[in-house]
Motif scaffolding. Structure first.
Motif, PDB file in Angstrom:
ATOM      1  N   PHE A  82     -67.479  57.003 -23.092  1.00  0.00           N
ATOM      2  CA  PHE A  82     -66.344  57.119 -24.348  1.00  0.00           C
ATOM      3  C   PHE A  82     -66.842  57.645 -25.556  1.00  0.00           C
ATOM      4  O   PHE A  82     -66.065  57.833 -26.476  1.00  0.00           O
ATOM      5  N   ILE A 113     -68.703  65.572 -25.443  1.00  0.00           N
ATOM      6  CA  ILE A 113     -69.410  65.376 -23.978  1.00  0.00           C
ATOM      7  C   ILE A 113     -68.156  65.342 -22.987  1.00  0.00           C
ATOM      8  O   ILE A 113     -68.318  65.780 -21.818  1.00  0.00           O
ATOM      9  N   LYS A 172     -63.472  62.411 -14.207  1.00  0.00           N
ATOM     10  CA  LYS A 172     -62.987  60.973 -14.422  1.00  0.00           C
ATOM     11  C   LYS A 172     -63.659  60.543 -15.953  1.00  0.00           C
ATOM     12  O   LYS A 172     -64.643  60.346 -15.992  1.00  0.00           O
ATOM     13  N   PRO A 195     -63.238  53.053 -11.483  1.00  0.00           N
ATOM     14  CA  PRO A 195     -64.504  53.724 -11.390  1.00  0.00           C
ATOM     15  C   PRO A 195     -65.106  53.640 -10.233  1.00  0.00           C
ATOM     16  O   PRO A 195     -65.356  54.708  -9.587  1.00  0.00           O
ATOM     17  N   THR A 203     -65.050  56.867  -7.687  1.00  0.00           N
ATOM     18  CA  THR A 203     -66.384  57.425  -7.263  1.00  0.00           C
ATOM     19  C   THR A 203     -66.805  57.213  -5.765  1.00  0.00           C
ATOM     20  O   THR A 203     -67.355  58.172  -5.189  1.00  0.00           O
ATOM     21  N   SER A 241     -73.908  54.999 -19.101  1.00  0.00           N
ATOM     22  CA  SER A 241     -75.225  53.840 -19.028  1.00  0.00           C
ATOM     23  C   SER A 241     -75.973  54.114 -17.776  1.00  0.00           C
ATOM     24  O   SER A 241     -75.637  54.487 -16.832  1.00  0.00           O
ATOM     25  N   VAL A 274     -75.285  52.478 -14.304  1.00  0.00           N
ATOM     26  CA  VAL A 274     -74.262  53.101 -13.676  1.00  0.00           C
ATOM     27  C   VAL A 274     -74.702  54.262 -13.055  1.00  0.00           C
ATOM     28  O   VAL A 274     -74.537  54.517 -11.703  1.00  0.00           O
ATOM     29  N   LEU A 300     -75.079  55.409  -9.059  1.00  0.00           N
ATOM     30  CA  LEU A 300     -74.484  56.596  -8.442  1.00  0.00           C
ATOM     31  C   LEU A 300     -75.592  57.366  -7.577  1.00  0.00           C
ATOM     32  O   LEU A 300     -75.101  57.818  -6.393  1.00  0.00           O
ATOM     33  N   GLU A 341     -77.298  62.016 -18.163  1.00  0.00           N
ATOM     34  CA  GLU A 341     -78.006  61.663 -19.576  1.00  0.00           C
ATOM     35  C   GLU A 341     -77.174  60.331 -19.833  1.00  0.00           C
ATOM     36  O   GLU A 341     -76.244  60.123 -19.790  1.00  0.00           O
ATOM     37  N   GLY A 354     -79.016  56.086 -21.020  1.00  0.00           N
ATOM     38  CA  GLY A 354     -79.201  55.220 -22.284  1.00  0.00           C
ATOM     39  C   GLY A 354     -80.333  55.455 -22.962  1.00  0.00           C
ATOM     40  O   GLY A 354     -81.127  56.371 -22.741  1.00  0.00           O
ATOM     41  N   CYS A 364     -75.813  57.740 -28.261  1.00  0.00           N
ATOM     42  CA  CYS A 364     -76.905  57.284 -27.443  1.00  0.00           C
ATOM     43  C   CYS A 364     -78.304  57.546 -28.173  1.00  0.00           C
ATOM     44  O   CYS A 364     -79.223  57.023 -27.843  1.00  0.00           O
TER      45      CYS A 364
HETATM   46  P1  NAD Z   1     -70.604  53.389 -19.008  1.00  0.00           P
HETATM   47  O1  NAD Z   1     -71.690  53.814 -18.048  1.00  0.00           O
HETATM   48  O2  NAD Z   1     -70.004  52.158 -19.325  1.00  0.00           O
HETATM   49  O3  NAD Z   1     -69.332  54.525 -18.580  1.00  0.00           O
HETATM   50  C1  NAD Z   1     -69.709  55.736 -18.342  1.00  0.00           C
HETATM   51  C2  NAD Z   1     -68.710  56.403 -17.109  1.00  0.00           C
HETATM   52  O4  NAD Z   1     -68.975  55.701 -16.140  1.00  0.00           O
HETATM   53  C3  NAD Z   1     -67.276  56.028 -17.593  1.00  0.00           C
HETATM   54  O5  NAD Z   1     -66.615  57.093 -17.235  1.00  0.00           O
HETATM   55  C4  NAD Z   1     -66.935  54.640 -16.753  1.00  0.00           C
HETATM   56  O6  NAD Z   1     -65.597  54.599 -16.459  1.00  0.00           O
HETATM   57  C5  NAD Z   1     -67.939  55.193 -15.536  1.00  0.00           C
HETATM   58  N1  NAD Z   1     -68.268  53.962 -14.740  1.00  0.00           N
HETATM   59  C6  NAD Z   1     -68.614  52.841 -15.260  1.00  0.00           C
HETATM   60  N2  NAD Z   1     -68.784  52.013 -14.243  1.00  0.00           N
HETATM   61  C7  NAD Z   1     -68.839  52.695 -13.085  1.00  0.00           C
HETATM   62  C8  NAD Z   1     -69.327  52.505 -11.594  1.00  0.00           C
HETATM   63  N3  NAD Z   1     -69.513  51.324 -11.064  1.00  0.00           N
HETATM   64  N4  NAD Z   1     -69.014  53.491 -10.646  1.00  0.00           N
HETATM   65  C9  NAD Z   1     -68.935  54.845 -11.164  1.00  0.00           C
HETATM   66  N5  NAD Z   1     -68.250  55.084 -12.594  1.00  0.00           N
HETATM   67  C10 NAD Z   1     -68.507  53.838 -13.219  1.00  0.00           C
HETATM   68  O7  NAD Z   1     -71.043  53.959 -20.458  1.00  0.00           O
HETATM   69  P2  NAD Z   1     -70.019  54.053 -21.771  1.00  0.00           P
HETATM   70  O8  NAD Z   1     -70.020  52.590 -22.406  1.00  0.00           O
HETATM   71  O9  NAD Z   1     -68.735  54.893 -21.677  1.00  0.00           O
HETATM   72  O10 NAD Z   1     -70.967  54.884 -22.698  1.00  0.00           O
HETATM   73  C11 NAD Z   1     -72.122  54.382 -23.456  1.00  0.00           C
HETATM   74  C12 NAD Z   1     -73.291  54.729 -22.547  1.00  0.00           C
HETATM   75  O11 NAD Z   1     -73.665  55.957 -22.531  1.00  0.00           O
HETATM   76  C13 NAD Z   1     -74.478  54.253 -23.371  1.00  0.00           C
HETATM   77  O12 NAD Z   1     -75.521  53.737 -22.583  1.00  0.00           O
HETATM   78  C14 NAD Z   1     -75.055  55.594 -23.936  1.00  0.00           C
HETATM   79  O13 NAD Z   1     -76.476  55.477 -24.256  1.00  0.00           O
HETATM   80  C15 NAD Z   1     -74.651  56.538 -22.709  1.00  0.00           C
HETATM   81  N6  NAD Z   1     -74.808  57.892 -23.218  1.00  0.00           N
HETATM   82  C16 NAD Z   1     -75.641  58.967 -23.323  1.00  0.00           C
HETATM   83  C17 NAD Z   1     -75.615  59.983 -23.848  1.00  0.00           C
HETATM   84  C18 NAD Z   1     -76.980  60.847 -23.468  1.00  0.00           C
HETATM   85  O14 NAD Z   1     -76.740  62.101 -23.702  1.00  0.00           O
HETATM   86  N7  NAD Z   1     -78.079  60.570 -23.009  1.00  0.00           N
HETATM   87  C19 NAD Z   1     -74.681  60.517 -24.493  1.00  0.00           C
HETATM   88  C20 NAD Z   1     -73.474  59.551 -24.761  1.00  0.00           C
HETATM   89  C21 NAD Z   1     -73.594  58.405 -24.166  1.00  0.00           C
END
Ligand code: NAD
Length: 542
Positions: A189, A194, A212, A245, A249, A266, A269, A273, A293, A295, A327
């Motif tokens: 989000f 990104i 997605k 999701p 997936t 995160s 997740v 995957l 990429e 947490g 992040c």
């Molecule tokens: P999230 O893991 O909740 O969701 C990310 C994506 O995964 C979303 O599209 C979500 O719908 C999907 N998802 C969630 N559960 C799933 C499942 N069980 N199976 C398949 N897909 C699933 O993360 P968020 O809250 O959207 O973003 C925040 C996280 O992203 C933080 O941990 C942050 O550190 C990380 N982040 C990392 C970077 C980086 O470059 N390292 C950049 C941005 C965000």
């Protein structure tokens, strides 16, 4: 067809606009915000170049005003995902064969559409959907996305130019073909850029994509898709599905044609995957590429020679911009005792000066966190810190979700370097600080390295070069992006390629040729001009 070795435009970073009171860009974005905020949109799936309405919808509300509705979006069921996969595979036949300059032109056009006619809209959508203030929206949704699109084209050209040595009698050529099958982009989000980059960079390299987006970013994802469409991305090349999701997936990863995952989100997740891909490995036609990429538990270390005002500013900007939902956001800091009283004073002064509220009021530095789940989790950690004897909240600690999901920027000071919030990613406006004895610098660096499972970003502030060298060496594996005398956030495409290792990801550096290389497979072609006609080598002579 005419041929040529085409030079792509030299990529330059998009200048960040100021949005000062009275500026034309401020008036324009506020106008867009008001109009979008006070109307409702309906966001369909996008499959094979068509809008697909499923009738199974969910409402969209801004995090800073969660009772207000700005529209609905449609949820896919399994058949939609299967249709998207079939469609993508069909589109691949022509897309993968299109001359590269055609693909480049499409994404360069997308960059210019965002820089120009779509700028206000994509910024306003990001302010509404993700509660970014205008500056955070501008550096993300407009500038970073534009930079990704422009620089990726240049990196693509650089990759294609990377060729092996040849000799007079044999010409060696490497061709970079897209992955066989289709690819899958799963986006978070917190960055509109990104969300746009993950599907776009795979498509740029000739791949077809199922994208997605996060449920919390649908509103701005729709603007991205409109831009791609207008820029000329052909039907079926990028297909967008929203919804459960897990179901989406599972459907994608169970296809034998799945060939690559581009994930940001995160850690848990991503690991799940990866596990699923492993479980399906015998079914795939090719080994899938996996890029993630994830947490972070990003740190700031100050040495006793650092300037306390600079340390305080790095903490305040690094931890609290966009409510700590980057992040790269600083979420733990290690401050020497001799600097602490000054740093503490400046941090408290700064945090108390923040205004919090809707991004529509541009004097607000802080807005809401993304959703109720995040709000409740952050409130729980704040309550715990209030109750724990080894933690103290020195500023902030309030929260209120009656109108929006507002969490006060909060600074916890702990006497326990292993306190829970020193190693857990909270993803909100909370930083935990540990005060160390000045003469335990080396031990403290070891603590920084070993306290968390992550290795995304980190910063050292010091004026003593020996101290800087010590930290740079001791923390070599602790951060993929390491900052000296700066905050650990704010990576710019083309300048600081971004990504981390350990539990923070595969460190394939978004915004670099290294990342794009993951989305191509190479074929070496050797052509011999005078083909031998006798197997006997000279050494066989009598
Ligand atoms: P999230 O893991 O909740 O969701 C990310 C994506 O995964 C979303 O599209 C979500 O719908 C999907 N998802 C969630 N559960 C799933 C499942 N069980 N199976 C398949 N897909 C699933 O993360 P968020 O809250 O959207 O973003 C925040 C996280 O992203 C933080 O941990 C942050 O550190 C990380 N982040 C990392 C970077 C980086 O470059 N390292 C950049 C941005 C965000």
């Amino acid at each position: 067809m005419g041929k040529g070795f085409f030079n792509v435009p030299i990529a330059v970073n998009e200048p960040v606009k100021g949005y000062a009171p009275g500026s034309p860009e401020r008036d324009a974005v506020l106008k867009a915000y008001k109009s979008m905020y006070n109307s409702k949109i309906d966001v369909p799936l996008y499959i094979n170049g068509r809008d697909v309405v499923t009738g199974n919808t969910r409402t969209m509300s801004p995090p800073h005003d969660h009772k207000h509705e700005v529209g609905t979006y449609h949820l896919a069921d399994k058949s939609h995902v299967e249709e998207a996969i079939a469609t993508a595979l069909e589109a691949r036949k022509s897309w993968s064969q299109l001359p590269w300059e055609q693909r480049a032109a499409i994404f360069l056009k997308a960059a210019e559409l965002i820089a120009g006619p779509y700028r206000d809209k994509i910024n306003a959508a990001t302010m509404i959907a993700q509660s970014k203030n205008i500056y955070q929206a501008e550096i993300d949704a407009a500038c970073e996305l534009i930079d990704f699109l422009r620089f990726n084209v240049q990196y693509m050209a650089d990759i294609y130019m990377e060729q092996p040595e040849s000799t007079n009698d044999a010409w060696n050529r490497v061709e970079y073909r897209p992955l066989e099958g289709f690819t899958y982009a799963v986006t978070p989000f917190n960055f509109t850029a990104i969300a746009g980059n993950l599907p776009a960079c795979m498509a740029l390299m000739g791949n077809v994509v199922i994208w997605k987006p996060s449920d919390s970013q649908v509103y701005s994802a729709k603007v991205i898709m409109d831009v791609f469409k207008e820029a000329g991305v052909p039907a079926g090349v990028i297909n967008v599905v929203f919804g459960d999701p897990v179901m989406i997936t599972e459907t994608v990863l169970s296809s034998p044609d799945f060939s690559g995952l581009h994930f940001t989100g995160s850690t848990f997740v991503f690991k799940e995957l990866w596990k699923q891909i492993g479980m399906n490995i015998h079914n795939y036609k090719t080994y899938p590429r996996i890029v993630g990429e994830t947490g972070g538990k990003d740190f700031i270390v100050a040495h006793k020679t650092a300037n306390p005002k600079q340390v305080a500013t790095a903490i305040v900007r690094g931890a609290f911009e966009f409510q700590g939902q980057k992040c790269s956001a600083a979420s733990r800091a290690y401050i020497p005792k001799s600097l602490w009283s000054d740093v503490k004073k400046y941090v408290i002064e700064d945090v108390k000066s923040f205004k919090m509220g809707s991004p529509e009021d541009m004097s607000n530095f802080i807005t809401a966190v993304i959703h109720e789940g995040s709000f409740d989790k952050l409130a729980k950690y704040i309550d715990q810190a209030k109750a724990d004897s080894d933690a103290e909240i020195i500023v902030g600690g309030g929260y209120d979700k009656s109108k929006g999901y507002f969490i006060e920027p909060t600074v916890i000071v702990t006497t326990n370097p292993q306190y829970k919030t020193m190693y857990t990613e909270l993803f909100g406006p909370i930083i935990t600080i540990y005060i160390y004895e000045d003469d335990t610098y080396s031990e403290t660096l070891k603590l920084v390295d070993e306290t968390s499972e992550y290795a995304l970003t980190g910063a050292i502030l010091a004026t003593d070069r020996t101290a800087i060298t010590k930290a740079t060496t001791a923390l070599q594996n602790s951060a993929g992006n390491f900052y000296i005398n700066d905050k650990p956030t704010g990576a710019v495409v083309g300048q600081q390629p971004f990504g981390g290792a350990r539990s923070s990801g595969t460190n394939d550096k978004a915004g670099s040729a290294q990342n794009l290389m993951r989305w191509v497979s190479t074929r070496l072609i050797k052509e011999t001009f005078v083909t031998p006609t006798d197997y006997r080598y000279p050494f066989l002579g009598e």
